[in-house]
Design an enzyme around this catalytic site. Sequence first.
Site, mmCIF file in Angstrom:
data_model
loop_
_atom_site.group_PDB
_atom_site.id
_atom_site.type_symbol
_atom_site.label_atom_id
_atom_site.label_comp_id
_atom_site.label_asym_id
_atom_site.label_seq_id
_atom_site.Cartn_x
_atom_site.Cartn_y
_atom_site.Cartn_z
ATOM 1 N N GLY A 112 0.795 -1.221 0.000
ATOM 2 C CA GLY A 112 0.000 0.000 0.000
ATOM 3 C C GLY A 112 0.822 1.262 0.000
ATOM 4 O O GLY A 112 0.334 2.322 -0.385
ATOM 5 N N ASP A 159 5.076 -4.366 12.172
ATOM 6 C CA ASP A 159 4.293 -4.964 11.077
ATOM 7 C C ASP A 159 4.819 -6.361 10.748
ATOM 8 O O ASP A 159 5.039 -6.709 9.589
ATOM 9 C CB ASP A 159 4.354 -4.072 9.831
ATOM 10 C CG ASP A 159 3.247 -4.422 8.825
ATOM 11 O OD1 ASP A 159 2.258 -5.065 9.236
ATOM 12 O OD2 ASP A 159 3.385 -4.052 7.650
#
Length: 699
Positions: free
Chosen positions: A20, A133
């Site tokens: 993204g 993450d």
Amino acid sequence: MIGQDLGGRYEILTRIGGGGMALVYKAHDVLLNRKVAVKVLRQQFVHDEEFIRRFRREAQSAAALSHPNVVSIYDVGQEEDTHYIVMEYIEGHNLNEIIKESAPLQTDESVRIAMQIADALDHAHQNHIIHRDIKPHNILIGKNGRVKVTDFGIARAVTSSTITQTGSLIGSVHYFSPEHAKGINTGEKSDLYSLGIVLYQMLTAQLPFLGESPISVALKHLQENFDEPRTVNPHIPQSVENVILKAMRKNPGERYSSAHEMLLDLDTCLRPERLKEPKVSFTSINDFDETRVMPAIRGDIRPAAQAEREQPVNPNASEDKHWDEKDMAPKSKGWKKPLTVVGVTLLLLGLIIWGFIWLLGVLDVAEVDVPYVVGKTETEARQLIEAAGLKIEEPVIHEHNQEIPKDQVFSQTKMNMRVKEGSFIQISVSDGPELEELGNYIGKSLQTAIDELGALGITEEQIIIEPVFSEEAVDTIIQQSPKPGEQYNPESAEFNFMVSKGRETVPMPNLIGKRLDEAKDLIKANELTLDEPDILYEPSYLHQKDFVISQDPYKPKDLVSKGAKISIRVSSGPPADAKEHQFNINISPAEAGKTSEIRIVYSDARGENIEWDKRQITSTQTFPVTVIVAPDTEARVTVYRDNQFIDTRTITYDELMKGTNSSTLTIPGEEVQATEEPAQAEVTESNDEPIEEEQQQQP
């Protein structure tokens, strides 16, 4: 991007992934001659100064990490609006692909992978870097089995910047820790929670929390329990399940104190004495998921009586008691003043009520379902969203995507929820694969085209070669498809090149010994070229006049390109000083009336023991044999009858110079020789003057 040079050093070869926030390309470091991975920030973030500053600072911090299980950061740079990070290129697959293909994985393999991830996290935490993450997509497995953790530092920049701008969480919600899902500060133990989920997924082939929307998944991290690993996969040892249960406690205080502690537990969990250890238990009350964030209360909430008691005291209160009685006397009031007051009051009340009703109408907006438009075309998505009473947030995000067809929506905001009518929906639309423009390779060598296309990620399997005969040099491209200037998709395009293999070839015919006119016909039939200046005449003892002596530069049966030029040498006959002499051989059969085989052999300037002919005779016959005599040489003729030597005769060049042009050799039969005295053979000259001849001895 493909084909560009970043920083004058990194040549972009092909796209290998993306997310993204950034796109990842395979590149060639021309300075150090090695393959690298280049992560390029997406264009929609290049004007956010706060994000750029955090992105660069965190990437530089991650570059300080040096560990065998961490993808090395080589360089950070910017070229105009392009911000990029250069990192180690790993040849292999990410863990997410391996899980999709092979999960559930073997326990020992899963533990080995988790240990290497924990080792990488331990090194990062000691350097005060939190990943934030951890997920299978960010775990790379090299061909040698080495685990590499990537995207250190980038997650921190992404999360903090996004929260600041939009107030929402961005990331992989399935791997969030509860504190991450609540939006509060996350620490080292948040990475351990995510690692526990990764280990859970490797061993069970499923995620602990699933939901219809990211919000529902985040709430499950906060409030719900997951199916324990051994209930999903009974083959998991209890010791390994204990590691997962401890790493995934909702209360950070009940998790491992550090990545190093988790690494040590993983290192021993498969020992035989631990495989059937008791299930881990937790004594403290885990009320982390019961915590609620209450909205801040603003304004004065004190009771009215207290507020009245706290009114400031009027310092002039004593003076108020001494009012003039005149002021206290009632005054007469007219009827007009009360009526005016009542009218104004009613008007104000009406305006207030109208305004309140209007405000309720504005605030009380109906809620509508957000239509799911992923997979629709942009036009269809606009129609569905506008028909639902919603609006498209402009500008629409357009990105190249290898998997999604052009003009198809691949992402949208506010999915699977109800929103106020008139709300804005952001959609992302695919521009299809990123196309490249094909150069003009006509007239260039095939290897040049292969090298240049290979630098763009084109494989040799995508290149189809059609060899044809041509006037062009060998391996020169004559035609190409796609045509020059056309755009193509590097992932799927096929390239057709018509390549010259030179002129068409033919076997060189054998011209030696052929008559000149016959040789010309052969040359023409094979589409070869013979010019008149290339026909050379020279004397020859071996070849008759107008017969080919030799051919150049090609030998018989050599492969020759059509149109090739050749030259030939043609006999002009014997040299001028050569002399001819004719032997007239008068011979009878061995026995009169019976058949004899006659064989005549001669030697002269053309060669030794040349077979003149072989004949069958039944009566006396004369055979003329012509020989050629070169200066200072001689010629000889030899006669055989019935395979037996009969006689031989020689003539010298000096004798021919005296005028001897022909001679006769008579060979009688055996019966004649038996009844008659041996006779002296005659050699008759052309001037009819007899010359003496040696007596022929019969065998």
